[in-house]
Design an enzyme around this catalytic site. Sequence first.
Site, short mmCIF file in Angstrom:
data_model
loop_
_atom_site.label_atom_id
_atom_site.label_comp_id
_atom_site.label_asym_id
_atom_site.label_seq_id
_atom_site.Cartn_x
_atom_site.Cartn_y
_atom_site.Cartn_z
CG MET A 114 -6.44 -8.90 20.48
SD MET A 114 -6.07 -7.20 20.89
CE MET A 114 -7.60 -6.39 20.43
CG ASP A 129 0.98 -4.73 12.57
OD1 ASP A 129 0.25 -5.61 12.07
OD2 ASP A 129 0.59 -3.59 12.87
CE LYS A 185 2.14 -2.65 17.40
NZ LYS A 185 0.90 -1.96 17.58
N GLY A 225 -6.81 -6.44 9.09
CA GLY A 225 -8.23 -6.15 9.26
C GLY A 225 -8.56 -4.72 8.90
CG ASP A 226 -11.60 -1.07 9.66
OD1 ASP A 226 -12.07 -0.78 8.55
OD2 ASP A 226 -11.46 -0.25 10.60
CB VAL A 241 4.58 -25.48 -34.22
CG1 VAL A 241 4.95 -25.17 -32.79
CG2 VAL A 241 3.59 -26.64 -34.27
N1 SAH Z 1 -7.72 -4.35 13.19
C1 SAH Z 1 -7.90 -5.78 13.21
C2 SAH Z 1 -7.88 -6.35 14.60
C3 SAH Z 1 -6.57 -6.22 15.30
S1 SAH Z 1 -6.62 -6.93 16.91
C4 SAH Z 1 -9.20 -6.15 12.48
O1 SAH Z 1 -10.00 -5.27 12.19
O2 SAH Z 1 -9.41 -7.34 12.25
C5 SAH Z 1 -5.90 -8.48 16.61
C6 SAH Z 1 -6.91 -9.58 16.74
O3 SAH Z 1 -7.70 -9.68 15.57
C7 SAH Z 1 -6.32 -10.94 16.88
O4 SAH Z 1 -5.95 -11.17 18.22
C8 SAH Z 1 -7.47 -11.82 16.49
O5 SAH Z 1 -8.39 -11.94 17.53
C9 SAH Z 1 -8.12 -11.00 15.41
N2 SAH Z 1 -7.71 -11.46 14.06
C10 SAH Z 1 -7.09 -10.74 13.12
N3 SAH Z 1 -6.94 -11.46 12.00
C11 SAH Z 1 -7.49 -12.66 12.23
C12 SAH Z 1 -7.67 -13.84 11.47
N4 SAH Z 1 -7.24 -13.93 10.21
N5 SAH Z 1 -8.28 -14.88 12.03
C13 SAH Z 1 -8.73 -14.82 13.30
N6 SAH Z 1 -8.60 -13.74 14.06
C14 SAH Z 1 -7.99 -12.66 13.55
#
Ligand code: SAH
Length: 482
Positions: free
Chosen positions: A385, A250, A272, A304-305, A23
């Site tokens: 949303m 955000d 926001k 997301g995108d 060791v």
């Molecule tokens: N640009 C983002 C969407 C932004 S609008 C995309 O492409 O996903 C924000 C909305 O996205 C939220 O109100 C919800 O409806 C959805 N959203 C984002 N992340 C989410 C998650 N992990 N689970 C469920 N809904 C989600």
Amino acid sequence: MDALPIFLKLRDTPALVVGGGSVAERKIDLLIRAGAKVTVVAPEIGSKVEALLNQQKLHWIEDRFEPAHLSQALIAIAATDNEDVNRSVSEAARQQNLPVNVVDQPDLCTFTVPSIVDRSPVIIAIGTGGASPVLARMLKARLETLIPAAYGRLAGIAREFRDQVKAALGSVDSRRGFWEKVFQGQVAELVFAGKENQARAELRAMIQATEDAEFEKGEVYLVGAGPGDPDLLTFRALRLMQRADVVLYDRLVAPAIVDLVRRDADRIFVGKEKSNHVVPQPEINELLLSLAQEGKRVLRLKGGDPFIFGRGGEEIEDLVRHNIPFQVIPGITAAAGCASYAGIPLTHRDHAQSCLFVTGHLKDGSVDLNWDALCQPGQTVVVYMGLTGLESICREMIRHGLKDTTPAALIQQGTTLNQRVIAATLDSLPDAVAAANVRAPTLLVVGSVVTLHDKLSWFDPDGGPPDDLALNEPGRGANDGL
Ligand code: SAH
């Protein structure tokens, strides 16, 4: 963090190892590789330690441990198979304020020795705070295969030129730009191909050609961070996150993802909340522009995108006008992420031949959508949303021709440890959601594909700590969109 990783310079430093068996052998070897002056205390030593002794690489005190042996040492390691001895080394070292490691007994240690990937001068240390050395070793094995051995040589060449580059390039930012070009470009390729002299020549040429301004151009990266699970980031997103000087993010970007941004990048939260925009959109646009004009690499990180309900288009319009270079990196949009993690295919030959993404954002208290287009057979509708307007959305869909028994699901915080799926029908979903104390963000999926959830569901977390995932506040009732 339970411990702070640091790199200790041990060259010519006295180090004491208690124990001379197998060791101890590994620790002795490490200490010698780091240049320490090793003394071994043990009544007996094994053959390998003896070999090192014969090569005069260590000093041996043929004795049982006594606290006095520590008097010269600046670091101590106990590596015997006798717990009492190990404990007394630990106690004596701590009394003398010496850092001490006891092999396999984390509670007796003031430091642990990580698993190491050695590409000297690049060294990667992996620790698990004693929780699982096996896991650390597995990670090490992965990194070993990922990082070419030539990285060590590349870093060695960088060290040779460090002072010259510092003299040639005045600012920290321009030097960073320069080195990134070196490590991602021709110089690195030459080193990897074994042409180190050519690499040096190329580097010299780069230093000569250098104009500070060339490396100081600002740029904006508009990056989709996906729906929550950090594993769903793209490689490119991660790479740009590592390059950024400043990040604007955000509330839809999970903290675990923000944590992956380069550590010394400035972080600006432009989150926001309903009717309380922390930073209004025009100001975000201006901020992106002015930071880039200062020469910064600005990361705009979006949930997301960026181009799907993400205002990505608006954010880069000003940049186009001012000739600021930018890149847009797609992310996995909530619909794709939530659908996959909920086991709800958005299209399916038996259920849906098309899929619509719409926003259920309320305008003046009502949802304004082309209901006839939404309420078609053989189609899946995904509503972003849509939490606040849920009841009215379901009601309108029934009014415009969908059966009240049409399957519909609300997915809460999809792809995160707080994911929940409430599957019901257009008729019953609003009540089911009201009873469920749902937390934003949520996504609504309507169509017969929802019935597949029962059969195909695979991701079933039992809930993470609320602040672990935190696709931050606000709770039910708030408008969960942008
Ligand atoms: N640009 C983002 C969407 C932004 S609008 C995309 O492409 O996903 C924000 C909305 O996205 C939220 O109100 C919800 O409806 C959805 N959203 C984002 N992340 C989410 C998650 N992990 N689970 C469920 N809904 C989600």
